[in-house]
Motif scaffolding. Sequence first.
Motif, mmCIF file in Angstrom:
data_model
loop_
_atom_site.group_PDB
_atom_site.id
_atom_site.type_symbol
_atom_site.label_atom_id
_atom_site.label_comp_id
_atom_site.label_asym_id
_atom_site.label_seq_id
_atom_site.Cartn_x
_atom_site.Cartn_y
_atom_site.Cartn_z
ATOM 1 N N GLN A 203 -39.587 -33.846 20.947
ATOM 2 C CA GLN A 203 -38.722 -33.921 19.780
ATOM 3 C C GLN A 203 -38.152 -35.323 19.558
ATOM 4 O O GLN A 203 -37.970 -35.753 18.403
ATOM 5 N N ASP A 447 -38.330 -32.540 26.155
ATOM 6 C CA ASP A 447 -37.613 -31.433 25.517
ATOM 7 C C ASP A 447 -36.886 -30.551 26.521
ATOM 8 O O ASP A 447 -35.780 -30.072 26.253
ATOM 9 N N LEU A 451 -33.293 -29.368 25.068
ATOM 10 C CA LEU A 451 -33.533 -28.477 23.944
ATOM 11 C C LEU A 451 -33.875 -27.067 24.404
ATOM 12 O O LEU A 451 -34.497 -26.874 25.448
ATOM 13 N N SER A 452 -33.499 -26.089 23.594
ATOM 14 C CA SER A 452 -33.948 -24.709 23.780
ATOM 15 C C SER A 452 -34.598 -24.255 22.484
ATOM 16 O O SER A 452 -34.255 -24.747 21.404
ATOM 17 N N LYS A 453 -35.536 -23.327 22.587
ATOM 18 C CA LYS A 453 -36.263 -22.852 21.411
ATOM 19 C C LYS A 453 -36.128 -21.343 21.318
ATOM 20 O O LYS A 453 -36.218 -20.638 22.324
ATOM 21 N N GLN A 454 -35.927 -20.852 20.089
ATOM 22 C CA GLN A 454 -35.837 -19.417 19.865
ATOM 23 C C GLN A 454 -36.388 -19.079 18.491
ATOM 24 O O GLN A 454 -36.583 -19.964 17.651
ATOM 25 N N ASN A 455 -36.655 -17.799 18.268
ATOM 26 C CA ASN A 455 -37.264 -17.354 17.020
ATOM 27 C C ASN A 455 -36.201 -16.763 16.104
ATOM 28 O O ASN A 455 -35.416 -15.916 16.521
ATOM 29 N N GLU A 460 -39.630 -20.740 14.451
ATOM 30 C CA GLU A 460 -39.144 -21.286 15.716
ATOM 31 C C GLU A 460 -38.017 -22.272 15.426
ATOM 32 O O GLU A 460 -38.202 -23.253 14.709
ATOM 33 N N VAL A 462 -35.165 -24.854 16.922
ATOM 34 C CA VAL A 462 -34.852 -25.690 18.074
ATOM 35 C C VAL A 462 -33.373 -26.053 18.024
ATOM 36 O O VAL A 462 -32.870 -26.488 16.991
ATOM 37 N N SER A 463 -32.667 -25.860 19.131
ATOM 38 C CA SER A 463 -31.252 -26.237 19.197
ATOM 39 C C SER A 463 -31.002 -27.006 20.489
ATOM 40 O O SER A 463 -31.699 -26.826 21.484
#
Length: 613
Positions: A203, A447, A451-455, A460, A462-463
């Motif tokens: 990212q 990342d 960073l964390s990824k969720q749906n 998707e 990214v936060s």
Amino acid sequence: MSLLNLNKNVFTKLSIILSLVCFFAINIISNNSLKNFTIDVTSSKLYSVSDGTKNLISNLKEPIHLRLFMSSNLVKLAPQLSTYANRVESVLNAYANMSNGKITLELIDPKPFSDQEDRAVGMGISPFGGSSSNDPVYFGLAATNSTTGQKNINVFSPEREPFLEYDITRLIAELAQTKKPIISIIDNLGLEANSRIGKPEQQILTQMKAMYNVNYIDDETIELPENTKILILINPKYLNDEKLFMIEQWILSGGSTLIFLDPYAETEVGMNPGMPALNPRSDLKKLIDIWNIEFDNKRSVADPKFALRTVRNIKGREVEVANYPWIQITKEGINQNEGVLAQLSSIILTNSGSFKVKNDKTTFTPLLTASEFSGLVDADKAGNQEGDPRELIKDLKTSNEKQILAGWLRTDLKSAFPDGIKGKKGLKKSSQKSNVLLVGDSDMLMDRNWLSKQNLLGQEIVSAFANNGDFVLNVIENMIGGAVLSDLRGKGISWKPFVKISELERKAEEKFLSEEQALAEKLEKMENKIQQLTKNNENESDVLSPQTIKAIEGFKSEMMTTRAELRNVKFNLRRDVENLKSTIMFINIGLLPTIVATLALLIALRRPRNMNN
């Protein structure tokens, strides 16, 4: 008396009428005159427009047209987005109101099968949440300038609400600039996408490409591209003298440089899929030594105070432990006097090295530091993913000095190649003070470190749970000279650790570590003895001898006792934490409501007496 009552009734009615008139008057005046007036009482100033944004908008030369695509059934499909949707619209209106006509805002409801929906899709806004029972909805922004420039925010994610101003301001800044600055990168870690191992582009690199022209320097290149603004070295190693000479001459001429070193780059992409890198260490010793900076590329920083707790597989068991080389630098270790760090609250480094200054004449300003409990450990042991990180505490030697993890080298430097190289002559010393940022960890760019990824409704999202990306991009903007966005990042992150609980866990773990390990080793030895007795009985038959059975029963009994002792140790380890949690629950659930109820009761008891008086 009746006349007095009549006057009171008239006065009451007039008061009510005047109150209503004042109410509507205040609302009308505020709606027309105080549109842009807000009061932000949040601790991180999440809802304030920064001076950087105001300056950017007031100096806009290029007109920007914003199109907010927001479906009318968005709130119905996702009620949790209601407040955020109102905030997005309010912020965009504020931008338009501040711009003196340079920014225009258009609100569009892309209803299903309408021209507006075709327009949203044509401008690159992706639908989300569509299914056989629900029509797709839109919640994104498309912005254009007076030429062919277009930038989008495909989905407004509630997880990125603390970064809403940054996201919108960045989009406007990109459309307002006519020519992107050039950043040259030498990367031995692997920020680029790698389809061979299924790794996406990191990212930080994606964000750099959005704002700048990024050029990767290959092994054969010995001259930087013309108009380069910043040089970035990531896990540098295997650099020949010609490449080192190129780097050095850039730095001696005052060229802005970011250098990410690493004693053990855990995330470096190996030659073969699934295999670690053969040599995960950075090597820039030839230049760093001449700069009077010491960096031991075989030692990692371990910090009991700032250590992250991670789950590791230790002897076949999943155990949550303090991972001493994985450290979270909080505000205590962030130099708040530096503008690029002022808004940041958390940076995560994994197996970082440290820097020392060998000469008092060298100006080296620490930016990130470990705690006073930190020390150095063997980098290979620290990077062993199968080892127990708690073992490192035995070899940890501290001197109450805070290890320097990153710093700004702004000083006069000498050349490591005073006679030039292969017929090339260059500067023998700095023509102006250096502008070099040294960081002891390159993994912090990946990342996984921030960073964390969720749906969210099929998309998707990214936060960020740390400010690693903000740190890097703030520094880049500062070096380029366009620090408009530097004060916008890091206004809030999703992860807020419980510092007191982490401290209790750390102390308890250190206190009971040796006892727990001794019991675990004892348990393992007994299990091995039972296995040996079962396999090697004297009769060499399926029936165990009475002596073997007796021995096994004795070992099993001892095992049960040992396991009970081990459970007791683990209970003691968590006891202080559980007591703290119980105290907090009692204060929140029992004590505070009781105090409020008591105060209310006292007020209620006193009120009739005061009225009688």
